[in-house]
Design a protein around this motif. Structure first.
Motif, PDB file in Angstrom:
ATOM      1  N   ARG A 286       0.799  -1.231   0.000  1.00 32.23           N
ATOM      2  CA  ARG A 286       0.000   0.000   0.000  1.00 32.23           C
ATOM      3  C   ARG A 286       0.831   1.281   0.000  1.00 32.23           C
ATOM      4  O   ARG A 286       0.261   2.359  -0.053  1.00 32.23           O
ATOM      5  N   ALA A 290       0.718   4.286   4.033  1.00 30.66           N
ATOM      6  CA  ALA A 290      -0.154   3.333   4.729  1.00 30.66           C
ATOM      7  C   ALA A 290       0.537   2.802   5.981  1.00 30.66           C
ATOM      8  O   ALA A 290      -0.108   2.629   7.023  1.00 30.66           O
ATOM      9  N   ARG A 300      -4.960   1.822  15.783  1.00 30.52           N
ATOM     10  CA  ARG A 300      -4.312   1.418  14.540  1.00 30.52           C
ATOM     11  C   ARG A 300      -3.041   0.610  14.772  1.00 30.52           C
ATOM     12  O   ARG A 300      -2.443   0.118  13.815  1.00 30.52           O
ATOM     13  N   LEU A 314      -4.345  -4.700   7.391  1.00 31.59           N
ATOM     14  CA  LEU A 314      -4.815  -3.845   6.309  1.00 31.59           C
ATOM     15  C   LEU A 314      -6.323  -3.947   6.132  1.00 31.59           C
ATOM     16  O   LEU A 314      -7.002  -2.938   5.909  1.00 31.59           O
ATOM     17  N   ALA A 315      -6.869  -5.152   6.246  1.00 36.71           N
ATOM     18  CA  ALA A 315      -8.316  -5.325   6.116  1.00 36.71           C
ATOM     19  C   ALA A 315      -9.068  -4.643   7.255  1.00 36.71           C
ATOM     20  O   ALA A 315     -10.164  -4.123   7.054  1.00 36.71           O
ATOM     21  N   ARG A 316      -8.458  -4.621   8.444  1.00 37.07           N
ATOM     22  CA  ARG A 316      -9.129  -4.015   9.596  1.00 37.07           C
ATOM     23  C   ARG A 316      -9.092  -2.495   9.564  1.00 37.07           C
ATOM     24  O   ARG A 316     -10.115  -1.835   9.802  1.00 37.07           O
ATOM     25  N   ASP A 318      -7.746  -0.456   6.930  1.00 38.69           N
ATOM     26  CA  ASP A 318      -7.923   0.105   5.580  1.00 38.69           C
ATOM     27  C   ASP A 318      -7.329   1.504   5.459  1.00 38.69           C
ATOM     28  O   ASP A 318      -8.025   2.479   5.159  1.00 38.69           O
TER      29      ASP A 318
END
Length: 319
Positions: A286, A290, A300, A314-316, A318
């Motif tokens: 990303r 990111a 985070r 990353l899915a959590r 985004d």
């Protein structure tokens, strides 16, 4: 180095606490050569320029805004001992207040010797340090940025790399830590709260595994991000520096390797490696922005499981 004077200082430990901190510092310095600090004007300008350039490059490459501490010190090993003795004392103070050893005089001598050993060994090992002053008496004091000049010069020679280039690379690493804490004003308080919870658990003759797990996970993120960004922001070749320094972290003679195990430096090395692997995957997928998003708020931070599964992080979040 005067081993006899170091042992004598330890044997003279007194007071009411678990550690006689004055004697611990005295013993650590007696067993450690201070190293030369005869800086030339070019040396002083070099450190200042390296820090300034690292700040500018990190702002540009990582996309984080932060200030470099006003207190930038080029130290010898004894200066480092003096600066970090208070850090050790702050961490130990709550435990000292609650402890009731069966043989207080003997315990004080043993503990003073242990702290002297730790301070001396680290003073001979540390290259640079960003000090966020966790658990400090004055929370408003300016954070510190230290470089242990004799160690930087010695390690550059040991690795057979040019000292100015090696010094600059180390500056990028330490300024990256300043960037992390500058971009995340909440980070100091987050780490302090986990340390305090863990200490409170120990004082109650128990253990708060969640606090220690969260602390270790956060520190893995702190060290891993610094490893990634120092390389990607560095404005010169670094592959040989990385390879040689990684080999040095795992090398040394039997005594050095034992000391590293006793002081938990093997754990720190695994933090570097695990955290760097996590952020490499995130940045490759990303981009570096990111990866930097991890410092926006505590939620985070990756969990322990996500450190080994960057796709889940990353899915959590985004970013």
């Amino acid at each position: 180095m005067n081993v006899f004077r170091s042992l004598r200082a330890v044997s003279e430990a007194s007071g009411t606490g678990l550690v006689d901190w004055a004697k611990a510092g005295e013993a650590a310095k007696a067993s450690t050569e201070p190293g030369r600090l005869d800086l030339t004007p070019a040396d002083r300008e070099g450190y200042a320029t390296d820090v300034r350039d690292a700040r500018d490059r990190l702002r540009e490459v990582a996309g984080v805004d932060f200030a470099v501490p006003d207190a930038i010190e080029v130290q010898n090993r004894h200066h480092w001992i003096d600066a970090n003795r208070e850090t050790f004392r702050n961490v130990m103070e709550p435990i000292e207040a609650a402890a009731t050893p069966a043989m207080p005089e003997l315990s004080r001598v043993v503990n003073t010797g242990s702290m002297a050993f730790a301070l001396g060994f680290l003073a001979r090992t540390v290259l640079g340090q960003y000090d966020p002053l966790l658990l400090a008496d004055d929370p408003d004091a300016d954070h510190g940025l230290y470089f242990v000049h004799p160690n930087v010069v010695a390690v550059a020679a040991d690795l057979d790399v040019a000292y100015p280039r090696f010094r600059r690379w180390i500056a990028f690493h330490e300024v990256t830590h300043a960037a992390e804490f500058g971009a995340a004003p909440w980070l100091s308080g987050y780490l302090e709260s986990r340390v305090e919870r863990g200490i409170d658990g120990l004082r109650a003759s128990g253990l708060d595994p969640d606090a220690f797990a969260e602390l270790q996970t956060a520190m893995t993120a702190v060290e891993g991000y610094a490893e990634l960004v120092m390389d990607r922001a560095f404005d010169d070749e670094y592959a040989d520096l990385r390879r040689k320094l990684d080999a040095r972290r795992g090398g040394g003679g039997p005594v050095t390797r034992l000391a590293r195990r006793l002081l938990g430096l093997g754990l720190k090395r695994r933090q570097y490696e695990r955290g760097a692997a996590f952020f490499e995957r995130v940045a490759d997928e990303r981009g570096l922005a990111a990866a930097s998003a991890v410092w926006e708020r505590p939620e985070r931070l990756p969990t322990a499981g996500e450190l080994d599964d960057p796709a889940a992080w990353l899915a959590r979040v985004d970013p």
